[in-house]
Design a protein around this motif. Structure first.
Motif, PDB file in Angstrom:
ATOM      1  N   UNK A   1       0.875  -1.051   0.036  1.00  0.00           N
ATOM      2  CA  UNK A   1       0.147   0.004   0.315  1.00  0.00           C
ATOM      3  C   UNK A   1       0.856   1.176   0.093  1.00  0.00           C
ATOM      4  N   UNK A   2       0.725   2.305  -0.758  1.00  0.00           N
ATOM      5  CA  UNK A   2       1.296   3.661  -1.000  1.00  0.00           C
ATOM      6  C   UNK A   2       0.267   4.650  -0.484  1.00  0.00           C
ATOM      7  N   UNK A   3       0.791   5.689   0.216  1.00  0.00           N
ATOM      8  CA  UNK A   3       0.557   6.741   0.484  1.00  0.00           C
ATOM      9  C   UNK A   3       1.675   8.017   0.276  1.00  0.00           C
ATOM     10  N   UNK A   4       1.354   9.154   0.246  1.00  0.00           N
ATOM     11  CA  UNK A   4       2.596  10.142   0.059  1.00  0.00           C
ATOM     12  C   UNK A   4       3.609   9.655   0.758  1.00  0.00           C
ATOM     13  N   UNK A   5       3.432   9.870   2.082  1.00  0.00           N
ATOM     14  CA  UNK A   5       4.702   9.379   3.213  1.00  0.00           C
ATOM     15  C   UNK A   5       4.888   8.215   3.659  1.00  0.00           C
ATOM     16  N   UNK A   6       4.017   7.304   3.322  1.00  0.00           N
ATOM     17  CA  UNK A   6       4.028   5.857   3.819  1.00  0.00           C
ATOM     18  C   UNK A   6       3.934   4.782   2.638  1.00  0.00           C
ATOM     19  N   UNK A   7       4.759   3.877   2.889  1.00  0.00           N
ATOM     20  CA  UNK A   7       4.534   2.562   2.335  1.00  0.00           C
ATOM     21  C   UNK A   7       4.466   1.597   3.297  1.00  0.00           C
ATOM     22  N   UNK A   8       3.605   0.641   2.784  1.00  0.00           N
ATOM     23  CA  UNK A   8       3.475  -0.729   3.904  1.00  0.00           C
ATOM     24  C   UNK A   8       4.073  -1.658   2.938  1.00  0.00           C
ATOM     25  N   UNK A   9       4.513  -2.792   3.601  1.00  0.00           N
ATOM     26  CA  UNK A   9       5.139  -3.754   3.110  1.00  0.00           C
ATOM     27  C   UNK A   9       4.394  -5.049   3.737  1.00  0.00           C
ATOM     28  N   UNK A  10       3.774  -5.975   2.945  1.00  0.00           N
ATOM     29  CA  UNK A  10       3.129  -7.052   3.055  1.00  0.00           C
ATOM     30  C   UNK A  10       3.928  -8.291   3.384  1.00  0.00           C
ATOM     31  N   UNK A  11       3.709  -9.077   4.387  1.00  0.00           N
ATOM     32  CA  UNK A  11       5.046 -10.153   4.705  1.00  0.00           C
ATOM     33  C   UNK A  11       4.034 -11.494   4.664  1.00  0.00           C
ATOM     34  N   UNK A  12       4.592 -12.524   4.578  1.00  0.00           N
ATOM     35  CA  UNK A  12       4.068 -13.843   4.842  1.00  0.00           C
ATOM     36  C   UNK A  12       4.261 -13.954   6.077  1.00  0.00           C
ATOM     37  N   UNK A  13       5.163 -13.650   6.794  1.00  0.00           N
ATOM     38  CA  UNK A  13       5.523 -13.967   8.425  1.00  0.00           C
ATOM     39  C   UNK A  13       4.709 -13.204   9.074  1.00  0.00           C
TER      40      UNK A  13
END
Length: 154
Positions: free
Chosen positions: A39-51
Motif C-alpha cells: 500500500x502506498x500513500x505520500x509519506x507511507x509505504x506498507x510492506x506485506x509479509x508472509x511472516x
C-alpha cells in the motif's frame, strides 16, 4: 547494505517519512494494496509479509535508479513512491511503530523497490520470507508498479 532482522506482526511493516507517519492509515490497506503487497500513500509505504513475526531482509540506498535484478529469484517485485519532507526515511515495525532502521536523505521523491522471496512459507510464526528493499531518488513520482505478481497457488 544494511541487513534487517526484526519482529513485526499483522503481516506488515512500514517505510515512512520520519515526521509524517500517522498510525491512523485506515484507507491504506485496500484489496488492491493487499494483492500487490504494497500500500502506498505520500509519506507511507506498507510492506506485506508472509511472516507474522520474524522478518529478515536487507535495505540499500542508492543515488541513482537501479536495474531490475533477475526476476526468477523472487516471488514478488513491486515499486512504490515515497515523498520525504523530513530528511529521514525510517523502517517501522507493526503495531508498535518502533524504528528498526533509519537513513538520512535529501527531501524529495524516492522509488522504493521491494523484492520478496520465500512467500510460500509453511509456518508464518516461524517466518522464512525475505524482503530486499532498494531506494533511490526519482524525478517523476508515481503510485505503485507491480513488476512481478506473487501467485500463492504456484
Amino acid at each position: 547494505m544494511k541487513k534487517l532482522d526484526f519482529y513485526t506482526s499483522h503481516h506488515q511493516f512500514y517505510i515512512v517519512d520520519e515526521n509524517h507517519f500517522s498510525p491512523d492509515n485506515g484507507d491504506l490497506w485496500t484489496d488492491r494494496a493487499f494483492l500487490e503487497r504494497m500500500p502506498v500513500s505520500d509519506e507511507i509505504i506498507g510492506i506485506s509479509t508472509a511472516s507474522y513475526g520474524p522478518i529478515k531482509g536487507s535495505f540499500q540506498f542508492f543515488n541513482s535508479p537501479q536495474a531490475l535484478d533477475d526476476t526468477n529469484n523472487f516471488d514478488h517485485i513491486v515499486d512504490g513512491c515515497l515523498k520525504v519532507n523530513s530528511e529521514k526515511i525510517q523502517i517501522l515495525d507493526c503495531p508498535d511503530l518502533n524504528v528498526i532502521y533509519e537513513v538520512s536523505v535529501n527531501n524529495g521523491d524516492y522509488c522504493v523497490r521491494l523484492y520478496s522471496s520465500n512467500l510460500n512459507i509453511q509456518d508464518e510464526d516461524e517466518g522464512g520470507d525475505f524482503h530486499r528493499i532498494e531506494i533511490w531518488p526519482i524525478e517523476n513520482p508515481f503510485n505503485r508498479k507491480v513488476i512481478k505478481q506473487f501467485n500463492p497457488q504456484q
